[in-house]
Design an enzyme around this catalytic site. Structure first.
Site, PDB file in Angstrom:
ATOM      1  N   SER A 152       1.594   7.200  -0.498  1.00 41.10           N
ATOM      2  CA  SER A 152       2.151   8.433  -1.063  1.00 41.10           C
ATOM      3  C   SER A 152       1.315   8.852  -2.260  1.00 41.10           C
ATOM      4  O   SER A 152       1.230   8.121  -3.251  1.00 41.10           O
ATOM      5  CB  SER A 152       3.605   8.199  -1.471  1.00 41.10           C
ATOM      6  OG  SER A 152       4.354   7.836  -0.335  1.00 41.10           O
ATOM      7  N   ASN A 181      10.801   3.258  -1.131  1.00 47.14           N
ATOM      8  CA  ASN A 181      10.513   2.033  -0.380  1.00 47.14           C
ATOM      9  C   ASN A 181      10.992   0.778  -1.104  1.00 47.14           C
ATOM     10  O   ASN A 181      10.644  -0.334  -0.717  1.00 47.14           O
ATOM     11  CB  ASN A 181       9.020   1.930  -0.069  1.00 47.14           C
ATOM     12  CG  ASN A 181       8.600   2.918   1.002  1.00 47.14           C
ATOM     13  OD1 ASN A 181       9.436   3.436   1.734  1.00 47.14           O
ATOM     14  ND2 ASN A 181       7.320   3.192   1.089  1.00 47.14           N
ATOM     15  N   ARG A 209       0.779  -1.232   0.000  1.00 48.55           N
ATOM     16  CA  ARG A 209       0.000   0.000   0.000  1.00 48.55           C
ATOM     17  C   ARG A 209       0.814   1.287   0.000  1.00 48.55           C
ATOM     18  O   ARG A 209       0.241   2.372   0.084  1.00 48.55           O
ATOM     19  CB  ARG A 209      -0.999   0.024   1.167  1.00 48.55           C
ATOM     20  CG  ARG A 209      -1.992  -1.130   1.087  1.00 48.55           C
ATOM     21  CD  ARG A 209      -3.127  -0.986   2.043  1.00 48.55           C
ATOM     22  NE  ARG A 209      -4.011   0.078   1.566  1.00 48.55           N
ATOM     23  CZ  ARG A 209      -4.631   0.914   2.372  1.00 48.55           C
ATOM     24  NH1 ARG A 209      -4.475   0.864   3.670  1.00 48.55           N
ATOM     25  NH2 ARG A 209      -5.420   1.837   1.877  1.00 48.55           N
ATOM     26  N   ASP A 210       2.146   1.216  -0.106  1.00 45.93           N
ATOM     27  CA  ASP A 210       2.940   2.453  -0.198  1.00 45.93           C
ATOM     28  C   ASP A 210       4.169   2.207  -1.077  1.00 45.93           C
ATOM     29  O   ASP A 210       5.295   2.491  -0.686  1.00 45.93           O
ATOM     30  CB  ASP A 210       3.357   2.938   1.187  1.00 45.93           C
ATOM     31  CG  ASP A 210       3.892   4.376   1.168  1.00 45.93           C
ATOM     32  OD1 ASP A 210       3.639   5.100   0.176  1.00 45.93           O
ATOM     33  OD2 ASP A 210       4.564   4.766   2.129  1.00 45.93           O
ATOM     34  N   ILE A 211       3.921   1.683  -2.261  1.00 47.67           N
ATOM     35  CA  ILE A 211       5.010   1.426  -3.202  1.00 47.67           C
ATOM     36  C   ILE A 211       5.440   2.753  -3.808  1.00 47.67           C
ATOM     37  O   ILE A 211       4.623   3.508  -4.330  1.00 47.67           O
ATOM     38  CB  ILE A 211       4.573   0.439  -4.308  1.00 47.67           C
ATOM     39  CG1 ILE A 211       4.183  -0.909  -3.690  1.00 47.67           C
ATOM     40  CG2 ILE A 211       5.649   0.273  -5.358  1.00 47.67           C
ATOM     41  CD1 ILE A 211       5.296  -1.619  -2.958  1.00 47.67           C
TER      42      ILE A 211
END
Length: 186
Positions: free
Chosen positions: A100, A58, A52-54
């Site tokens: 993001s 990261n 959920r935050d690629i």
């Protein structure tokens, strides 16, 4: 409950620091990174988890000089969630928009139920960022509300801009899982 800690100082640089001054990478390296990321997604998603935050920050490589120096790793699982509830049933409630903003999937912006495709779409925006050096909607522009906005931002269809990458992504998504042999990160 178990708690796992990963010391990121034991990993190498993130993908933005690896590119040129703008974080831009060669098309060949982006394809290699895409393949490695999709393999990581297969492992993560088979456990019914979503990152959920690629984003480039990261995704990191191993430490220089280590055996896995060219191996891609995912970090920052602070917004990750399970696709299933504690009874093993698929979660269908609307999701909170987390992650993001420039890299979020359209379905996340629209607060649709969680799906594996959300991570894959975020990866596509990440790869586009690595190819172009920036996303067309960064720096004061709005995040994508759909493919049409992304295509309008780059002045053509994504298929015209990166036909090989689009065909590979389509084939991967449909389950073909084939990939060109001999690709390696330089």
């Amino acid at each position: 409950e178990r708690c796992y800690v990963l010391v990121t100082g034991l990993l190498g640089p993130d993908l933005l620091r690896l590119g040129d001054n703008g974080g831009k990478h060669s098309a060949r390296n982006v394809l290699v990174l895409a393949h490695q990321a999709l393999v990581l997604f297969e492992q993560l998603h088979s456990a019914n988890l979503l990152h959920r935050d690629i984003k480039p920050e990261n995704l990191v490589l191993g430490c220089e000089g280590a055996a896995d120096a060219l191996k891609l790793h995912m970090i920052d699982f602070g917004t990750s969630e399970s696709l299933v509830d504690r009874h093993g049933a698929r979660r269908t409630e609307k999701q909170n928009a987390e992650g993001s903003v420039p890299y979020m999937a359209v379905s996340v912006h629209e607060k649709e139920p969680l799906g594996k495709r959300d991570d894959v779409e975020s990866l596509i925006w990440t790869l586009l960022r690595l190819c172009l050096g920036k996303l067309p909607w960064e720096h004061g522009k709005v995040a994508p509300a759909g493919m049409a906005l992304a295509e309008a931002s780059i002045g053509g269809s994504l298929a015209e801009v990166a036909p090989a990458g689009t065909a590979l992504a389509d084939e991967w998504w449909r389950g073909g899982r084939s990939w060109p042999q001999g690709l390696s990160l330089i």
